[in-house]
Design a protein around this motif. Structure first.
Motif, PDB file in Angstrom:
ATOM      1  N   ASN A  41      -8.792 -44.952 -40.758  1.00 18.76           N
ATOM      2  CA  ASN A  41     -10.143 -44.661 -41.262  1.00 18.76           C
ATOM      3  C   ASN A  41     -11.154 -44.549 -40.125  1.00 18.76           C
ATOM      4  OD1 ASN A  41      -9.339 -44.542 -43.948  1.00 18.76           O
ATOM      5  ND2 ASN A  41      -9.557 -46.741 -44.202  1.00 18.76           N
ATOM      6  N   GLU A  42     -11.030 -45.413 -39.139  1.00 19.72           N
ATOM      7  CA  GLU A  42     -11.929 -45.363 -37.982  1.00 19.72           C
ATOM      8  C   GLU A  42     -11.767 -44.042 -37.224  1.00 19.72           C
ATOM      9  OE1 GLU A  42     -11.805 -47.202 -33.571  1.00 19.72           O
ATOM     10  OE2 GLU A  42     -11.495 -48.648 -35.185  1.00 19.72           O
ATOM     11  N   LEU A  43     -10.521 -43.632 -36.989  1.00 20.60           N
ATOM     12  CA  LEU A  43     -10.265 -42.398 -36.241  1.00 20.60           C
ATOM     13  C   LEU A  43     -10.751 -41.167 -36.996  1.00 20.60           C
ATOM     14  CD1 LEU A  43      -6.695 -43.231 -34.886  1.00 20.60           C
ATOM     15  CD2 LEU A  43      -8.811 -43.097 -33.542  1.00 20.60           C
ATOM     16  N   ILE A  44     -10.628 -41.181 -38.318  1.00 18.26           N
ATOM     17  CA  ILE A  44     -11.090 -40.042 -39.124  1.00 18.26           C
ATOM     18  C   ILE A  44     -12.596 -39.859 -39.009  1.00 18.26           C
ATOM     19  CG2 ILE A  44     -11.418 -39.288 -41.521  1.00 18.26           C
ATOM     20  CD1 ILE A  44      -8.590 -40.358 -42.069  1.00 18.26           C
ATOM     21  N   GLU A  45     -13.317 -40.952 -38.889  1.00 17.92           N
ATOM     22  CA  GLU A  45     -14.779 -40.889 -38.804  1.00 17.92           C
ATOM     23  C   GLU A  45     -15.275 -40.387 -37.448  1.00 17.92           C
ATOM     24  OE1 GLU A  45     -16.906 -41.391 -41.341  1.00 17.92           O
ATOM     25  OE2 GLU A  45     -15.086 -41.584 -42.562  1.00 17.92           O
TER      26      GLU A  45
END
Length: 102
Positions: A41-45
């Protein structure tokens, strides 16, 4: 754009030695799978990450989000691919628009 790799320790080390921009290693435990979900989720943001590579085994254990960018690709781990050749060809075709042939 950066390439981020999410996998077991052996796979992560291999990608790190190959020069991947960001490499994250996880163990196969429930707590680590929760950390893995949070990292996805962090990388997608982030806007600087273009490709996320995740081992097939971990991809089966967490729900991968349906996103256009970054591109999320499943890669075999040290035990080999479990998807089969046709599935891998389809993933590559969808991701980069090129059909692999022998």
């Amino acid at each position: 754009m950066k390439i981020a790799v999410l996998g077991d320790r052996d796979t992560a080390l291999g990608f790190k030695l190959a020069g991947a921009h960001e490499v994250y290693a996880f163990d196969d435990t429930p707590l680590e799978m929760e950390r893995l979900k949070n990292k996805i989720n962090e990388l997608i943001e982030r806007e600087d990450v273009g490709i996320i590579l995740i081992t097939e085994g971990f991809a089966r254990r967490v729900e991968l989000p349906e996103v256009t960018l970054p591109i999320i690709l499943q890669v075999p781990d040290k035990s080999g691919s479990k998807l089969g050749e046709e599935t891998i060809k389809e993933i590559v075709r969808r991701a980069i628009g090129v059909e692999l042939k022998r």
